[in-house]
Design a protein around this motif. Sequence first.
Motif, PDB file in Angstrom:
ATOM      1  N   THR A   1       0.774  -1.461   0.133  1.00 32.22           N
ATOM      2  CA  THR A   1      -0.422  -0.201   0.082  1.00 32.22           C
ATOM      3  C   THR A   1       0.543   1.081  -0.143  1.00 32.22           C
ATOM      4  O   THR A   1       0.444   2.368   0.096  1.00 32.22           O
ATOM      5  CB  THR A   1      -1.282  -0.068   1.552  1.00 32.22           C
ATOM      6  N   ALA A   2       2.178   1.235  -0.200  1.00 33.78           N
ATOM      7  CA  ALA A   2       2.699   2.421   0.201  1.00 33.78           C
ATOM      8  C   ALA A   2       3.340   3.124  -1.155  1.00 33.78           C
ATOM      9  O   ALA A   2       3.320   2.093  -2.609  1.00 33.78           O
ATOM     10  CB  ALA A   2       4.677   1.751   0.296  1.00 33.78           C
ATOM     11  N   ILE A   3       3.377   4.658  -1.214  1.00 40.13           N
ATOM     12  CA  ILE A   3       2.930   5.094  -2.686  1.00 40.13           C
ATOM     13  C   ILE A   3       4.631   5.336  -3.040  1.00 40.13           C
ATOM     14  O   ILE A   3       5.040   6.582  -2.072  1.00 40.13           O
ATOM     15  CB  ILE A   3       1.870   5.963  -2.357  1.00 40.13           C
ATOM     16  N   ALA A   4       4.409   5.249  -3.788  1.00 39.11           N
ATOM     17  CA  ALA A   4       6.689   5.034  -4.468  1.00 39.11           C
ATOM     18  C   ALA A   4       6.339   6.607  -4.770  1.00 39.11           C
ATOM     19  O   ALA A   4       5.695   6.692  -5.570  1.00 39.11           O
ATOM     20  CB  ALA A   4       7.003   4.480  -5.308  1.00 39.11           C
ATOM     21  N   PRO A   5       7.324   7.425  -4.931  1.00 40.28           N
ATOM     22  CA  PRO A   5       7.480   8.990  -5.149  1.00 40.28           C
ATOM     23  C   PRO A   5       7.486   9.098  -6.967  1.00 40.28           C
ATOM     24  O   PRO A   5       8.030   8.353  -7.205  1.00 40.28           O
ATOM     25  CB  PRO A   5       9.204   8.790  -5.248  1.00 40.28           C
ATOM     26  N   GLY A   6       6.524   9.396  -7.603  1.00 40.88           N
ATOM     27  CA  GLY A   6       5.780   9.603  -9.591  1.00 40.88           C
ATOM     28  C   GLY A   6       5.151   8.320  -9.039  1.00 40.88           C
ATOM     29  O   GLY A   6       4.531   8.444 -10.620  1.00 40.88           O
ATOM     30  N   GLU A   7       4.822   7.672  -8.466  1.00 38.89           N
ATOM     31  CA  GLU A   7       3.677   6.561  -8.424  1.00 38.89           C
ATOM     32  C   GLU A   7       1.514   7.671  -8.336  1.00 38.89           C
ATOM     33  O   GLU A   7       1.868   8.471  -7.230  1.00 38.89           O
ATOM     34  CB  GLU A   7       3.688   5.439  -7.463  1.00 38.89           C
ATOM     35  N   PRO A   8       1.178   6.967  -9.218  1.00 39.30           N
ATOM     36  CA  PRO A   8       0.231   7.663  -9.976  1.00 39.30           C
ATOM     37  C   PRO A   8      -0.882   7.340  -8.530  1.00 39.30           C
ATOM     38  O   PRO A   8      -1.310   6.375  -8.368  1.00 39.30           O
ATOM     39  CB  PRO A   8      -0.977   7.996 -11.089  1.00 39.30           C
ATOM     40  N   PHE A   9      -1.761   8.583  -7.583  1.00 34.83           N
ATOM     41  CA  PHE A   9      -2.466   8.105  -7.126  1.00 34.83           C
ATOM     42  C   PHE A   9      -4.071   8.726  -7.383  1.00 34.83           C
ATOM     43  O   PHE A   9      -3.855   9.845  -7.749  1.00 34.83           O
ATOM     44  CB  PHE A   9      -1.942   7.338  -5.776  1.00 34.83           C
ATOM     45  N   GLY A  10      -4.976   7.974  -7.331  1.00 32.25           N
ATOM     46  CA  GLY A  10      -6.174   9.187  -6.146  1.00 32.25           C
ATOM     47  C   GLY A  10      -6.448   9.470  -4.559  1.00 32.25           C
ATOM     48  O   GLY A  10      -5.719   9.289  -3.640  1.00 32.25           O
ATOM     49  N   LEU A  11      -7.458  10.630  -4.357  1.00 32.54           N
ATOM     50  CA  LEU A  11      -7.020  10.964  -3.408  1.00 32.54           C
ATOM     51  C   LEU A  11      -8.754  11.094  -2.865  1.00 32.54           C
ATOM     52  O   LEU A  11      -9.769  11.313  -3.720  1.00 32.54           O
ATOM     53  CB  LEU A  11      -6.707  12.083  -3.326  1.00 32.54           C
ATOM     54  N   MET A  12      -8.858  10.680  -1.154  1.00 34.04           N
ATOM     55  CA  MET A  12     -10.081  10.704  -1.042  1.00 34.04           C
ATOM     56  C   MET A  12     -10.122  11.098  -0.127  1.00 34.04           C
ATOM     57  O   MET A  12      -9.407  11.317   0.843  1.00 34.04           O
ATOM     58  CB  MET A  12     -10.972   9.301  -1.384  1.00 34.04           C
ATOM     59  N   ALA A  13     -11.660  12.022   0.279  1.00 42.17           N
ATOM     60  CA  ALA A  13     -11.629  12.860   1.748  1.00 42.17           C
ATOM     61  C   ALA A  13     -12.550  12.003   2.517  1.00 42.17           C
ATOM     62  O   ALA A  13     -12.690  10.466   2.742  1.00 42.17           O
ATOM     63  CB  ALA A  13     -12.510  14.061   1.637  1.00 42.17           C
ATOM     64  N   LEU A  14     -11.667  11.641   3.827  1.00 41.54           N
ATOM     65  CA  LEU A  14     -12.116  10.798   4.681  1.00 41.54           C
ATOM     66  C   LEU A  14     -12.846  11.634   6.523  1.00 41.54           C
ATOM     67  O   LEU A  14     -11.779  12.784   6.935  1.00 41.54           O
ATOM     68  CB  LEU A  14     -11.153  10.149   5.751  1.00 41.54           C
ATOM     69  N   ARG A  15     -13.797  11.787   6.386  1.00 41.73           N
ATOM     70  CA  ARG A  15     -14.804  12.897   7.225  1.00 41.73           C
ATOM     71  C   ARG A  15     -16.064  12.122   7.384  1.00 41.73           C
ATOM     72  O   ARG A  15     -17.468  12.034   7.152  1.00 41.73           O
ATOM     73  CB  ARG A  15     -15.088  14.066   6.467  1.00 41.73           C
ATOM     74  N   SER A  16     -15.816  11.463   8.852  1.00 45.61           N
ATOM     75  CA  SER A  16     -17.197  10.606   9.003  1.00 45.61           C
ATOM     76  C   SER A  16     -18.310  11.392   9.426  1.00 45.61           C
ATOM     77  O   SER A  16     -18.440  12.610  10.208  1.00 45.61           O
ATOM     78  CB  SER A  16     -17.102   9.938  10.699  1.00 45.61           C
ATOM     79  N   ALA A  17     -19.710  10.293   8.937  1.00 43.31           N
ATOM     80  CA  ALA A  17     -20.853  11.137   8.395  1.00 43.31           C
ATOM     81  C   ALA A  17     -21.170  12.636   8.130  1.00 43.31           C
ATOM     82  O   ALA A  17     -21.935  13.129   8.797  1.00 43.31           O
ATOM     83  CB  ALA A  17     -21.265  11.168  10.399  1.00 43.31           C
ATOM     84  N   SER A  18     -20.407  12.702   7.534  1.00 44.02           N
ATOM     85  CA  SER A  18     -20.146  13.696   6.849  1.00 44.02           C
ATOM     86  C   SER A  18     -20.901  13.520   5.631  1.00 44.02           C
ATOM     87  O   SER A  18     -20.942  12.305   4.283  1.00 44.02           O
ATOM     88  CB  SER A  18     -19.568  14.629   6.883  1.00 44.02           C
ATOM     89  N   PRO A  19     -21.159  15.065   4.360  1.00 44.14           N
ATOM     90  CA  PRO A  19     -21.390  14.082   3.018  1.00 44.14           C
ATOM     91  C   PRO A  19     -20.349  14.467   2.086  1.00 44.14           C
ATOM     92  O   PRO A  19     -20.258  13.706   0.883  1.00 44.14           O
ATOM     93  CB  PRO A  19     -22.190  15.630   2.437  1.00 44.14           C
ATOM     94  N   ILE A  20     -18.966  14.293   2.975  1.00 40.39           N
ATOM     95  CA  ILE A  20     -17.464  14.259   1.710  1.00 40.39           C
ATOM     96  C   ILE A  20     -16.983  12.982   2.174  1.00 40.39           C
ATOM     97  O   ILE A  20     -15.971  13.129   1.601  1.00 40.39           O
ATOM     98  CB  ILE A  20     -16.727  15.590   2.202  1.00 40.39           C
ATOM     99  N   HIS A  21     -17.542  12.341   3.112  1.00 39.65           N
ATOM    100  CA  HIS A  21     -16.823  10.788   3.514  1.00 39.65           C
ATOM    101  C   HIS A  21     -16.530  10.263   2.361  1.00 39.65           C
ATOM    102  O   HIS A  21     -17.850  10.034   1.554  1.00 39.65           O
ATOM    103  CB  HIS A  21     -17.947  10.203   4.078  1.00 39.65           C
ATOM    104  N   PHE A  22     -15.472   9.763   2.260  1.00 38.10           N
ATOM    105  CA  PHE A  22     -15.080   9.365   0.825  1.00 38.10           C
ATOM    106  C   PHE A  22     -15.200   9.579  -0.767  1.00 38.10           C
ATOM    107  O   PHE A  22     -15.377   9.506  -1.783  1.00 38.10           O
ATOM    108  CB  PHE A  22     -15.954   7.887   0.598  1.00 38.10           C
ATOM    109  N   ALA A  23     -15.667  11.286  -0.543  1.00 30.53           N
ATOM    110  CA  ALA A  23     -15.899  11.663  -1.560  1.00 30.53           C
ATOM    111  C   ALA A  23     -14.318  11.642  -2.583  1.00 30.53           C
ATOM    112  O   ALA A  23     -13.218  11.745  -2.280  1.00 30.53           O
ATOM    113  CB  ALA A  23     -15.925  13.147  -1.562  1.00 30.53           C
TER     114      ALA A  23
END
Length: 210
Positions: free
Chosen positions: A40-62
Amino acid sequence: MLANALSLAALAGAAMASPCKPSPTTSAPSYSTVPSPSSTAIAPGEPFGLMALRSASPIHFAQFGAALSSVFLNLPSQNATCDDGENPTTADYATFTLSEEGELYLYRQSATPQQLFVDRSGMGQGKLGYTTGAQPGPRNGERTAFSLDDYNDLSFNGAGFLACPNSIDGAWSVWVDAGVSSPGGNSDCLGLSARAVKIAGAANSCVYTQ
């Protein structure tokens, strides 16, 4: 959708977030076909997505998206132009890479790079945006203090992120936490953890709108 392209192992790791950060309390969504990475480690230059973690909110997993030189959550359409011939409206999340020097880029296999910046000045209040090629950033823009921690949570010079509702097309605008609870005159902003998640399969290589 990003949920079908990201690593299930990394998503499950969201539940291991430290107590001082938002962590999920709801069940993770189900996935059909998600390859398991060797690490699960992300190496420099490796592409990745970003998701928000905020429990019990409209943006959780956004999903994080990029458009108009800014960063958003739950943006319906980025209108990005992608290398693989994919209809741009289906590239509904942004793909990032992080250099060893702490520079954050929107992933692009070739051509002109698009680089993230943060403006923590009194005017910028934590503005998170990106420039294209030689396009200058704001006078107080900073670019080289992004990092991923042991949980693959992204930060900027140790600071986390905020998301503010009622932005374009109903999306949430994303800011770096610069100590201003309502940056840019927004209201009802929420703190969040920005979890970097490996891409399963080919990553979207795109140019995002300015």
